[in-house]
Design a protein around this motif. Structure first.
Motif, short mmCIF file in Angstrom:
data_model
loop_
_atom_site.label_atom_id
_atom_site.label_comp_id
_atom_site.label_asym_id
_atom_site.label_seq_id
_atom_site.Cartn_x
_atom_site.Cartn_y
_atom_site.Cartn_z
N GLU A 107 8.30 -10.13 15.33
CA GLU A 107 9.43 -10.50 14.45
C GLU A 107 8.96 -10.68 13.00
N ASP A 108 7.73 -11.11 12.82
CA ASP A 108 7.24 -11.32 11.46
C ASP A 108 7.06 -10.00 10.72
N TYR A 109 6.83 -8.93 11.46
CA TYR A 109 6.68 -7.62 10.81
C TYR A 109 8.03 -7.06 10.35
N LYS A 110 9.08 -7.80 10.72
CA LYS A 110 10.42 -7.41 10.23
C LYS A 110 10.82 -8.23 9.01
N LYS A 111 9.91 -9.11 8.59
CA LYS A 111 10.28 -10.04 7.53
C LYS A 111 9.85 -9.58 6.15
N PHE A 112 9.14 -8.48 6.06
CA PHE A 112 8.72 -8.08 4.71
C PHE A 112 8.96 -6.59 4.47
N TYR A 113 8.96 -6.27 3.20
CA TYR A 113 9.44 -4.96 2.76
C TYR A 113 8.45 -4.27 1.83
N HIS A 114 8.51 -2.95 1.89
CA HIS A 114 7.75 -2.13 0.96
C HIS A 114 8.71 -1.54 -0.07
N ASN A 115 8.12 -1.18 -1.17
CA ASN A 115 8.88 -0.50 -2.22
C ASN A 115 8.35 0.93 -2.30
N MET A 166 0.82 -1.21 0.00
CA MET A 166 0.00 0.00 0.00
C MET A 166 0.86 1.27 0.00
N LEU A 167 2.16 1.13 0.28
CA LEU A 167 3.04 2.31 0.30
C LEU A 167 3.66 2.58 -1.07
N ASN A 168 3.43 1.69 -1.98
CA ASN A 168 3.87 1.86 -3.36
C ASN A 168 2.69 2.46 -4.13
N LYS A 169 2.87 3.68 -4.62
CA LYS A 169 1.72 4.39 -5.20
C LYS A 169 1.02 3.59 -6.29
N GLU A 170 1.83 2.96 -7.11
CA GLU A 170 1.24 2.20 -8.22
C GLU A 170 0.38 1.03 -7.69
N ALA A 171 0.93 0.34 -6.73
CA ALA A 171 0.20 -0.79 -6.14
C ALA A 171 -1.05 -0.30 -5.42
N ARG A 172 -0.90 0.83 -4.76
CA ARG A 172 -2.06 1.40 -4.04
C ARG A 172 -3.17 1.75 -5.03
N ASP A 173 -2.79 2.40 -6.12
CA ASP A 173 -3.80 2.74 -7.13
C ASP A 173 -4.48 1.47 -7.65
N TRP A 174 -3.67 0.48 -7.90
CA TRP A 174 -4.20 -0.79 -8.42
C TRP A 174 -5.19 -1.42 -7.42
N PHE A 175 -4.80 -1.44 -6.12
CA PHE A 175 -5.70 -2.01 -5.13
C PHE A 175 -7.00 -1.20 -5.07
#
Lengths: 665, 665
Positions: free
Chosen positions: A356-364, A279-288
């Motif tokens: 710890e799981d919230y440290k396992k993924f990344y935004h673009n 959701m922090l990637n504008k393109e992905a956010r627009d798509w969603f």
């Protein structure tokens, strides 16, 4: 006056639309300690600390430690440091009066006299943050300045001020029809039925189960013909399933959050293995956001966004590890003492929402990879922003109902919130009241709690007392959890009582909608602590169970079981209005001071201030029924007048001067 | 008047020492339905239902469903139907006034207007029960008749009215010494330090860890020299360990509960695999009671019995099954959706206190095998009876402190109870107050709650406000859970405030002990709802946050955070006594009616009735310090007099007329 102090490399949260220049001098009021990543203030014993929006405990936040960390937290108990939101705004009101907003997307702690009674201490997880100091003559002026800074709050359509009915467990069209019929047949007003996760095809966002709702568009219309809007839920996570277009497209375009290895991160929510749109990637956010179109096209005009803290039942690797550890135990010593048993249980209990799981993924974010935990509190905000921005594109002239579970300040421009998965506790009725004031300070005006309580079994008297508060909140919805006692009001004994109370909502609608709209448009509070209007009144400063609603009313609900009334403190002379089960209204003038007021279970009592009036409609079975033009008034004192706001409730011509006019007694 | 109605084959609970003849006619008041195993009564809207002892919610139990099922329930929330006890006594007070006691060892449900607001419905698990109908002029007279019927309540030694300090986490002698030293150095009175499970050798009952307490008897004496009694915990379950004499002997003699196969039933508690002494088998009970001797011989004079619902962390077969199921999952599809994940989690969550496990073991009652679930509520009672009966044999002339977690009516003759594993919630402070009245009705007079809250992190203001109530309760103990914030009062800022409040306890001791002893000896209530003294006062009938203490006092603690005072309803003119942080006392006469009373955090405020007086001692650092003879008095009105009870506090010459004398102003 607003002053921004900037530290480190600040992440652009867009919480504040127009960012003022940063100050260069020392920050006033707060003792800044960069090495401890903290801001500290020594409170005077008489200081009140307001704010923090959605949280447990009082309007005065003193005496506890709060953590801004959006959490799927269904146990709204006194020891919870976080609920679903991160509302980093406080006002210290007393010896010195000032506001503070911390523009920061990570986890933030507000120790408001918990560790040491007189010390306020705010601690960040890293030292990259903007601190806004807001000054003004009073708490209320500071809040208005802050609200102006963060931008205009979301505006709901007028129909969303009707009575809504919801339950996790309305699984098909017939269930919904039954709910509507039971309301209509019993003369209980209704405008909305909410659809919880059951309407979807195996919990897949933007799908509708065809067996349960064979022709959804037609059904939406069938309901609209009865003046009922359906409001479906949308979950944050997307089911992993080949052939499901949202999944396929998201994968193809790389719109999901990724793990350290660059592959999509998999956690599980309702449907099992799921992915999280970035959701922090504008393109992905627009798509969603564009995905909502499939439901808009079927006639849907409102949504609620859920599970967007985001809630994670388990991360796939943690589950695999836990299963392996437990499998090993089968072959080992099964004599578990306290330590061993606790360790075993925690393998399972720690699966959900594991930090710890919230440290396992990344935004673009603009090509830069940002680890999720550093921006955790922006997720629900940006999911709702995805919808809100899409609605501007897809239906620019129309108001769409939107409220979310998770939020942070900034999201208030795109939607309201409901107060989360509360319980059928008397204590949660009172919490509902308190949160109204705190949320208004943080820009959330379209809000309310699940009436009757979401979790646990409710009782008829609790539901009835809760409605006597809920008829005043913009979002008015009875919602409950699967497996709990059914709590649609028609299932109880005293239908007349419920009809009277819910009917009163519709009589009050012209006033409530007007107050809501003015509060939004004027960056004002719809609900205020008494102290805001009586800063010199020591008693008013401690009142936690009464609120002002607009300039006209004071509400003071009964929130104790088996009570026949309650104490009310009047900081000034007021007229008590009592609406009785027979539809009657009694008016009694009460002097300034303390009163014990009798409130039978089916009565609604509130208070009108001197020199004020409120308009009342004749009521109706739905918002469409209500006549907003031919209004009665109830007034107290000579020459009372009221600035009445009204518009068509659907379009966006808010500023048109014809929307405001003065009503006189 | 007491009438017994007997149905089916009634198990002899010994709750009532002398059982009256059964009636032959129809039961008054209640509609008996044998086929539904229920008793039903239609309540008048103004009826109050009192009783049910240890439970959540109000003094008036209307509006909820309660289940008599002794449960290890640390979440004392509004939706809990059971806590640790089964107190099957209620009084309906209103249009008709009568008491009901259900002498029944199994699970019993009291639906007090939950399903239907006006219907009281009591449902048993089988139809073998004695129903006692108790009639009298008033609720208070009915309660006295009932209390006489069930026999005299347990009497604690005088020293047990001192201030006690406890924490799960005082692991060795040095920890205890530190606690005592910190109290003594800061001038905070103290009489007892409680030892939680850490003092034992690997959680084995009647052992002391030799590394942590190298010479226990000597340490007990070292503490006594400082006027401190150590009070160790005793758990219900016995560790399975060859070479551990209690285990070996119990096995050899067949004193443990057995499974369907006749072999000892194994469940797990703190030490892992454990066995459950058959407390319903007189021989086994006597044997278990005799075990206390090993600690008595080392100078111990008091105990608390824990985990005696009995709490079972897991049954060995259920654990094995769960481990096997989970191990299978490792090899299967690890994509768990809502249903699969819930099922998985429940494998673990359902391990503890599983109702099915209580059907897996048997008692030997006079040679007859009785399945545990049918007599579940008698377990804690008979564990404490084991101790109480042993003390009569081992130390017949001495009072031994004894209180239990689980209980049912009958146990009140052998020990008090503490109010279980509460939390550091403001709401639990109020629950503490309410339960005092309900417990007194059921015969439990030596009682109190964990001050400051057992679970969750506390705050200084909560601890202080809680002490301002706790100084009035016979059992006065600060207790907290391992892992929570430390809450010994000397760890907070306002030591003077705490010293003043706890010091006041010792000034009040002559009065409090006198009131306790008279309540026990006269089958009376020490704590009463206001309505009992003002049956015609409608307002008094709804008051849930004030209590009478004896004939002299009314208490009305502050139980809201950041409050500066509270409303108090006076059903008659009273004198308000205010004890301030400087050790001073202010007296103010207040008229009958409603008052808002300011109560700063470190003040204690209570109310003296007209025509009454209370004696006050000069205080002290421990009970031994207190002069119970040279007493000051505070009185309100002319010719006030007080019947003062005092004795040596250790022996059992309760009826000696010299113990009672009249004090005049």
């Amino acid at each position: 006056m607003v002053k921004r102090y900037s530290f480190g490399d600040v992440f652009q949260t867009d919480s504040i639309p127009v960012i003022p220049e940063a100050q260069t001098g020392a920050m006033p009021y707060m003792d800044v300690c960069e090495s401890e990543m903290s801001l500290t203030y020594q409170m005077d014993p008489e200081d009140i600390v307001y704010g923090l929006g959605e949280n447990v405990r009082g309007i005065n936040k003193r005496g506890w430690i709060y953590e801004s960390k959006c959490s799927d937290e269904s146990k709204h108990l006194e020891d919870r440091r976080s609920l679903y939101a991160a509302h980093n705004f406080i006002v210290v009101d007393g010896r010195e009066t000032f506001g503070l907003f911390i523009d920061y997307p990570g986890i933030l702690t507000f120790d408001v006299g918990y560790t040491e009674l007189s010390t306020l201490r705010i601690t960040a997880s890293d030292w990259n943050l903007d601190v806004y100091v807001i000054e003004g003559e009073s708490a209320v002026e500071i809040i208005r300045t802050f609200r102006k800074l963060i931008g205009r709050s979301y505006i709901a359509p007028l129909w969303a001020f009707g009575n809504g009915q919801s339950r996790w467990g309305y699984v098909n069209a017939q269930d919904v029809r039954d709910v509507v019929r039971n309301h209509r047949e019993n003369g209980i007003p209704l405008d909305m039925v909410y659809l919880d996760i059951d309407y979807m095809e195996r919990f897949k966002d933007f799908t509708v189960n065809k067996e349960r709702f064979p022709d959804f568009a037609e059904f939406v219309q069938e309901m609209k013909d009865q003046h009922i809007r359906l409001v479906p839920i949308i979950d944050a996570a997307v089911k992993e399933e080949k052939g499901y277009s949202v999944y396929d497209e998201g994968i193809e375009k790389g719109y999901f959050c990724t793990g350290a290895d660059g592959k999509p991160f998999v956690g599980a929510v309702w449907p099992g293995r799921s992915l999280f749109t970035d959701m922090l990637n504008k393109e992905a956010r627009d798509w969603f956001g564009d995905q909502y179109k499939v439901l808009l096209d079927q006639g849907i005009e409102g949504f609620w966004n859920d599970m967007n803290e985001p809630s994670i039942f388990y991360a796939e690797d943690r589950l695999a590890d836990a299963l392996a550890s437990i499998a090993d135990m089968r072959d080992g010593d099964q004599n578990l003492d306290l330590d061993a048993f606790t360790k075993f249980k925690n393998l399972v209990l720690d699966l959900s929402a594991n930090p710890e799981d919230y440290k396992k993924f990344y935004h673009n974010v603009n090509g830069k990879r940002i680890r999720h935990d550093q921006v955790h509190n922006l997720y629900g905000y940006n999911m709702t922003r995805a919808a809100g921005e899409a609605f501007e594109r897809l239906a620019p002239d129309k108001r769409i109902l939107m409220f979310s579970r998770a939020s942070c300040i900034g999201m208030h421009r795109y939607g309201g919130i409901w107060q989360g998965d509360n319980k059928s506790y008397w204590g949660h009725l009172l919490m509902n009241l308190k949160m109204m004031a705190s949320l208004n300070m943080c820009g959330f005006l379209y809000t309310g709690a699940d009436l009757g309580g979401f979790g646990s079994d409710t009782t008829e008297d609790l539901v009835m007392r809760w409605y006597a508060l809920g008829i005043f909140t913009p979002l008015m919805r009875n919602h409950s959890e699967m497996g709990t006692r059914r709590q649609e009001v028609y299932r109880f004994t005293d239908l007349e009582g419920f009809k009277n109370i819910i009917g009163l909502r519709y009589k009050l609608l012209p006033y409530l909608y007007s107050e809501y709209m003015k509060a939004v448009l004027d960056d004002d509070l719809m609900f205020r602590p008494l102290a805001f209007d009586h800063p010199g009144d020591k008693r008013a400063r401690t009142i936690e169970d009464q609120l002002y609603l607009g300039k006209e009313l004071m509400i003071a609900p009964v929130y104790e079981q088996n009570a026949r009334g309650r104490y009310v403190y009047l900081p000034e002379r007021m007229k008590m209005l009592r609406f009785t089960r027979d539809g009657g209204m009694e008016e009694t003038v009460l002097e300034k001071g303390d009163h014990y007021v009798e409130v039978p279970l089916s009565d609604v009592v509130f208070f009108l201030r001197e020199g004020r009036l409120i308009p009342l409609s004749g009521g109706g079975q739905c918002v469409d029924d209500v006549d907003f033009e031919n209004l009665a008034v109830v007034s107290f004192g000579e020459n009372a007048e009221y600035e009445y706001y009204h518009d068509d409730g659907l379009s966006k011509d808010y500023e048109n001067p014809v929307n405001r006019r003065v009503i006189r007694a």
